[in-house]
Design a protein around this motif. Structure first.
Motif, mmCIF file in Angstrom:
data_model
loop_
_atom_site.group_PDB
_atom_site.id
_atom_site.type_symbol
_atom_site.label_atom_id
_atom_site.label_comp_id
_atom_site.label_asym_id
_atom_site.label_seq_id
_atom_site.Cartn_x
_atom_site.Cartn_y
_atom_site.Cartn_z
ATOM 1 N N THR A 69 32.988 29.317 29.172
ATOM 2 C CA THR A 69 34.166 29.664 28.389
ATOM 3 C C THR A 69 35.291 30.094 29.317
ATOM 4 N N THR A 70 36.498 30.196 28.758
ATOM 5 C CA THR A 70 37.658 30.738 29.466
ATOM 6 C C THR A 70 37.978 32.092 28.858
ATOM 7 N N ALA A 71 38.284 33.066 29.730
ATOM 8 C CA ALA A 71 38.525 34.431 29.261
ATOM 9 C C ALA A 71 39.619 35.062 30.102
ATOM 10 N N THR A 72 39.956 36.307 29.785
ATOM 11 C CA THR A 72 40.870 37.088 30.622
ATOM 12 C C THR A 72 40.166 38.370 31.035
ATOM 13 N N ASP A 73 40.471 38.829 32.244
ATOM 14 C CA ASP A 73 39.931 40.078 32.751
ATOM 15 C C ASP A 73 40.781 41.225 32.217
ATOM 16 N N PRO A 74 40.195 42.202 31.511
ATOM 17 C CA PRO A 74 40.982 43.296 30.935
ATOM 18 C C PRO A 74 41.626 44.191 31.984
ATOM 19 N N VAL A 75 41.113 44.181 33.212
ATOM 20 C CA VAL A 75 41.668 45.024 34.270
ATOM 21 C C VAL A 75 42.874 44.369 34.928
ATOM 22 N N ARG A 79 43.272 35.028 34.141
ATOM 23 C CA ARG A 79 42.333 34.131 33.490
ATOM 24 C C ARG A 79 41.074 34.002 34.339
ATOM 25 N N VAL A 80 39.947 33.862 33.662
ATOM 26 C CA VAL A 80 38.656 33.745 34.336
ATOM 27 C C VAL A 80 37.853 32.636 33.661
ATOM 28 N N LEU A 81 37.290 31.741 34.472
ATOM 29 C CA LEU A 81 36.339 30.767 33.966
ATOM 30 C C LEU A 81 34.942 31.334 34.174
ATOM 31 N N THR A 82 34.139 31.344 33.130
ATOM 32 C CA THR A 82 32.786 31.869 33.252
ATOM 33 C C THR A 82 31.777 30.746 33.025
ATOM 34 N N ARG A 83 30.692 30.833 33.764
ATOM 35 C CA ARG A 83 29.605 29.864 33.611
ATOM 36 C C ARG A 83 28.286 30.574 33.862
ATOM 37 N N THR A 84 27.389 30.521 32.884
ATOM 38 C CA THR A 84 26.079 31.152 33.001
ATOM 39 C C THR A 84 25.003 30.089 32.931
ATOM 40 N N LEU A 85 24.078 30.140 33.891
ATOM 41 C CA LEU A 85 22.971 29.183 33.958
ATOM 42 C C LEU A 85 21.663 29.916 33.713
ATOM 43 N N VAL A 91 29.821 35.482 46.963
ATOM 44 C CA VAL A 91 31.275 35.394 46.868
ATOM 45 C C VAL A 91 31.780 34.273 47.772
ATOM 46 N N SER A 92 32.658 33.433 47.243
ATOM 47 C CA SER A 92 33.256 32.378 48.061
ATOM 48 C C SER A 92 34.672 32.109 47.573
ATOM 49 N N ALA A 93 35.506 31.611 48.485
ATOM 50 C CA ALA A 93 36.877 31.214 48.143
ATOM 51 C C ALA A 93 37.043 29.743 48.478
ATOM 52 N N ARG A 94 37.800 29.046 47.661
ATOM 53 C CA ARG A 94 38.028 27.628 47.883
ATOM 54 C C ARG A 94 39.262 27.198 47.115
ATOM 55 N N MET A 95 39.660 25.958 47.327
ATOM 56 C CA MET A 95 40.755 25.401 46.537
ATOM 57 C C MET A 95 40.193 24.861 45.221
ATOM 58 N N PRO A 96 40.941 24.967 44.127
ATOM 59 C CA PRO A 96 40.425 24.566 42.817
ATOM 60 C C PRO A 96 40.436 23.059 42.610
ATOM 61 N N THR A 97 39.622 22.613 41.674
ATOM 62 C CA THR A 97 39.699 21.236 41.206
ATOM 63 C C THR A 97 40.895 21.123 40.260
ATOM 64 N N THR A 113 42.544 24.173 38.011
ATOM 65 C CA THR A 113 43.963 24.523 38.103
ATOM 66 C C THR A 113 44.587 24.591 36.710
ATOM 67 N N LYS A 114 44.262 23.618 35.873
ATOM 68 C CA LYS A 114 44.808 23.577 34.516
ATOM 69 C C LYS A 114 44.247 24.712 33.660
ATOM 70 N N ALA A 115 42.943 24.911 33.706
ATOM 71 C CA ALA A 115 42.308 25.922 32.860
ATOM 72 C C ALA A 115 42.748 27.332 33.224
ATOM 73 N N LEU A 116 42.984 27.581 34.510
ATOM 74 C CA LEU A 116 43.396 28.913 34.967
ATOM 75 C C LEU A 116 44.909 29.078 35.013
ATOM 76 N N ALA A 117 45.647 27.996 34.651
ATOM 77 C CA ALA A 117 47.119 28.027 34.664
ATOM 78 C C ALA A 117 47.643 28.462 36.031
ATOM 79 N N LEU A 118 47.143 27.832 37.100
ATOM 80 C CA LEU A 118 47.495 28.217 38.460
ATOM 81 C C LEU A 118 48.744 27.482 38.936
#
Length: 234
Positions: free
Chosen positions: A125-131, A135-141, A180-186, A190-195
């Motif tokens: 799902t797509t969500a927002t962090d209250p702090v 925008r945050v994309l979440t994925r649970t496996l 934890v990792s950092a990378r460039m978005p797909t 980019t669209k889902a996070l409105a970057l």
């Protein structure tokens, strides 16, 4: 303002040079940086190297890139937002929740420790962090093998406390580690996070294990611009 001549990595040299010009007032708050063509000539580096430097400066909160206009010094350099929200604190869902079955590919198999082709329950799902308001994309496996013999076989994603309780009751004591990792978005990210353009993302995954076996992997992906992680010392 001189050309790059030191032996350090070129993108670091360019980053340092532009940062120094900003902090010393060569480029004023709200002022545009020179055009890409001018900076390429000035520093004598490739376009890729220059863009790497701009990504770092954006991540530090010193500049912003406006599509079609160029890079600008922030009027007020942004202090890094601290990510301190415990996983027990809920995000604010702003999109549809998608729950489905997926066979593990190479990446998800490596993350969950199951063989490729093994069945996984997936929640996205797509969500927002209250702090931070980001925008945050979440994925649970959740591996099928972890859910076997529990009520999770029919309801794989109850509220997080109930999910962890069911896994603990079935598999014993749970332990977790954060990746934890950092990378460039797909493009989709980019669209889902409105970057804006040239914005890196930060991906944090909480991997829960029992008896050395992964039973749950929870990933949150958000903009890495002007952000830092805070881990309280216990």
């Amino acid at each position: 303002m001189a050309r790059i001549v030191r032996n350090d990595a070129l993108y670091k040299q360019v980053t340092d040079a532009i940062r120094d010009d900003i902090t010393q007032g060569v480029y004023k708050p709200g002022e545009a940086l020179p055009s890409e063509a001018r900076m390429l000539e000035q520093y004598g580096v490739s376009r890729t190297t220059l863009r790497q430097a701009l990504v770092i400066l954006r991540t530090e909160g010193l500049i912003e890139v406006q599509h079609g206009r160029g890079a600008f010094v922030r009027s007020r350099p942004t202090a890094a937002a601290a990510l301190t929200r415990p996983r027990t604190d809920p995000l604010h869902t702003i999109g549809s929740v998608h729950i489905f079955r997926q066979d593990a590919d190479a990446a998800t198999a490596a993350l969950t420790g199951v063989p490729e082709g093994s069945a996984l329950y997936v929640r996205e799902t797509t969500a927002t962090d209250p702090v931070t308001g980001r925008r945050v994309l979440t994925r649970t496996l959740l591996p099928f093998t972890a859910a076997e013999g529990t009520e999770l076989e029919t309801d794989p994603f109850p509220e997080r406390p109930a999910l962890l309780a069911a896994l603990s009751a079935r598999h014993g004591k749970l332990t977790a580690k954060e990746l934890v990792s950092a990378r460039m978005p797909t493009p989709d990210e980019t669209k889902a996070l409105a970057l804006p353009d040239i914005t890196p993302i930060l991906e944090t995954t909480l991997v829960t294990t029992a008896k050395g076996r992964t039973v749950l992997a929870e990933t949150e992906t958000t903009s890495a611009e002007a952000i830092r992680l805070v881990y309280p010392v216990k």
